[in-house]
Design a protein around this motif. Structure first.
Motif, PDB file in Angstrom:
ATOM      1  N   LEU A 122       0.830  -1.206   0.000  1.00  0.00           N
ATOM      2  CA  LEU A 122       0.000   0.000   0.000  1.00  0.00           C
ATOM      3  C   LEU A 122       0.866   1.259   0.000  1.00  0.00           C
ATOM      4  O   LEU A 122       0.547   2.240  -0.674  1.00  0.00           O
ATOM      5  N   ALA A 123       1.964   1.227   0.741  1.00  0.00           N
ATOM      6  CA  ALA A 123       2.868   2.377   0.770  1.00  0.00           C
ATOM      7  C   ALA A 123       3.514   2.590  -0.601  1.00  0.00           C
ATOM      8  O   ALA A 123       3.673   3.727  -1.058  1.00  0.00           O
ATOM      9  N   ALA A 124       3.877   1.501  -1.267  1.00  0.00           N
ATOM     10  CA  ALA A 124       4.476   1.620  -2.600  1.00  0.00           C
ATOM     11  C   ALA A 124       3.467   2.176  -3.600  1.00  0.00           C
ATOM     12  O   ALA A 124       3.801   3.008  -4.442  1.00  0.00           O
ATOM     13  N   GLU A 125       2.227   1.719  -3.518  1.00  0.00           N
ATOM     14  CA  GLU A 125       1.180   2.228  -4.410  1.00  0.00           C
ATOM     15  C   GLU A 125       0.897   3.704  -4.131  1.00  0.00           C
ATOM     16  O   GLU A 125       0.668   4.484  -5.054  1.00  0.00           O
ATOM     17  N   ALA A 126       0.924   4.081  -2.861  1.00  0.00           N
ATOM     18  CA  ALA A 126       0.694   5.482  -2.509  1.00  0.00           C
ATOM     19  C   ALA A 126       1.835   6.356  -3.038  1.00  0.00           C
ATOM     20  O   ALA A 126       1.598   7.450  -3.549  1.00  0.00           O
ATOM     21  N   ALA A 127       3.058   5.860  -2.943  1.00  0.00           N
ATOM     22  CA  ALA A 127       4.200   6.619  -3.459  1.00  0.00           C
ATOM     23  C   ALA A 127       4.119   6.754  -4.971  1.00  0.00           C
ATOM     24  O   ALA A 127       4.416   7.824  -5.529  1.00  0.00           O
ATOM     25  N   ALA A 128       3.692   5.700  -5.648  1.00  0.00           N
ATOM     26  CA  ALA A 128       3.552   5.768  -7.109  1.00  0.00           C
ATOM     27  C   ALA A 128       2.454   6.755  -7.482  1.00  0.00           C
ATOM     28  O   ALA A 128       2.593   7.514  -8.449  1.00  0.00           O
ATOM     29  N   GLY A 129       1.379   6.765  -6.721  1.00  0.00           N
ATOM     30  CA  GLY A 129       0.297   7.718  -6.983  1.00  0.00           C
ATOM     31  C   GLY A 129       0.741   9.153  -6.765  1.00  0.00           C
ATOM     32  O   GLY A 129       0.398  10.044  -7.554  1.00  0.00           O
ATOM     33  N   LEU A 130       1.513   9.385  -5.713  1.00  0.00           N
ATOM     34  CA  LEU A 130       2.023  10.738  -5.468  1.00  0.00           C
ATOM     35  C   LEU A 130       3.016  11.169  -6.537  1.00  0.00           C
ATOM     36  O   LEU A 130       3.055  12.343  -6.911  1.00  0.00           O
ATOM     37  N   ALA A 131       3.801  10.231  -7.052  1.00  0.00           N
ATOM     38  CA  ALA A 131       4.736  10.565  -8.137  1.00  0.00           C
ATOM     39  C   ALA A 131       3.976  10.979  -9.386  1.00  0.00           C
ATOM     40  O   ALA A 131       4.333  11.951 -10.053  1.00  0.00           O
ATOM     41  N   LYS A 132       2.904  10.264  -9.688  1.00  0.00           N
ATOM     42  CA  LYS A 132       2.093  10.622 -10.857  1.00  0.00           C
ATOM     43  C   LYS A 132       1.401  11.962 -10.657  1.00  0.00           C
ATOM     44  O   LYS A 132       1.296  12.765 -11.587  1.00  0.00           O
ATOM     45  N   LEU A 133       0.942  12.220  -9.445  1.00  0.00           N
ATOM     46  CA  LEU A 133       0.318  13.500  -9.147  1.00  0.00           C
ATOM     47  C   LEU A 133       1.331  14.638  -9.289  1.00  0.00           C
ATOM     48  O   LEU A 133       1.042  15.681  -9.878  1.00  0.00           O
ATOM     49  N   GLY A 134       2.529  14.438  -8.769  1.00  0.00           N
ATOM     50  CA  GLY A 134       3.575  15.452  -8.886  1.00  0.00           C
ATOM     51  C   GLY A 134       3.978  15.707 -10.327  1.00  0.00           C
ATOM     52  O   GLY A 134       4.199  16.852 -10.727  1.00  0.00           O
ATOM     53  N   ALA A 135       4.038  14.638 -11.133  1.00  0.00           N
ATOM     54  CA  ALA A 135       4.375  14.808 -12.549  1.00  0.00           C
ATOM     55  C   ALA A 135       3.282  15.586 -13.268  1.00  0.00           C
ATOM     56  O   ALA A 135       3.565  16.457 -14.098  1.00  0.00           O
ATOM     57  N   GLY A 136       2.041  15.300 -12.941  1.00  0.00           N
ATOM     58  CA  GLY A 136       0.937  16.032 -13.560  1.00  0.00           C
ATOM     59  C   GLY A 136       0.934  17.500 -13.171  1.00  0.00           C
ATOM     60  O   GLY A 136       0.719  18.378 -14.020  1.00  0.00           O
ATOM     61  N   ILE A 137       1.194  17.776 -11.927  1.00  0.00           N
ATOM     62  CA  ILE A 137       1.248  19.173 -11.470  1.00  0.00           C
ATOM     63  C   ILE A 137       2.432  19.890 -12.116  1.00  0.00           C
ATOM     64  O   ILE A 137       2.320  21.033 -12.565  1.00  0.00           O
ATOM     65  N   GLY A 138       3.586  19.224 -12.179  1.00  0.00           N
ATOM     66  CA  GLY A 138       4.763  19.828 -12.813  1.00  0.00           C
ATOM     67  C   GLY A 138       4.531  20.131 -14.281  1.00  0.00           C
ATOM     68  O   GLY A 138       4.897  21.198 -14.776  1.00  0.00           O
ATOM     69  N   ALA A 139       3.911  19.195 -14.987  1.00  0.00           N
ATOM     70  CA  ALA A 139       3.619  19.413 -16.406  1.00  0.00           C
ATOM     71  C   ALA A 139       2.621  20.549 -16.572  1.00  0.00           C
ATOM     72  O   ALA A 139       2.745  21.372 -17.477  1.00  0.00           O
TER      73      ALA A 139
END
Length: 82
Positions: A7-24
């Protein structure tokens, strides 16, 4: 224990995708503002001195292309951070 790690790994992957979307999104927003300012200032300059319109137009296109290149680079970097 194993489930919480997954669950922690999935949450980290979700936050990475969110950060990439915000950065873009921020990169594209900055490019839009930059190109808008380039176009607006060029139109003001052309209205003041119409005899240099061709030179201003060429410089405006080059500047807009550079801004687009930087924005595209930022979007690619944001998505590579995933």
């Amino acid at each position: 224990m194993m489930i919480s790690l997954l669950l922690a790994a999935e949450a980290a992957a979700g936050l990475a995708k969110l950060g990439a979307g915000i950065g873009a999104g921020i990169a594209v927003l900055g490019a839009g503002i930059g190109i808008g300012r380039i176009g607006g200032q060029a139109m003001d300059a052309m209205a003041r001195q119409p005899e240099v319109m061709n030179k201003l137009f060429t410089n405006m296109i080059v500047a807009a292309a550079l801004v687009e290149g930087v924005a595209l680079f930022a979007v690619v970097v944001a998505f590579l951070c995933i």
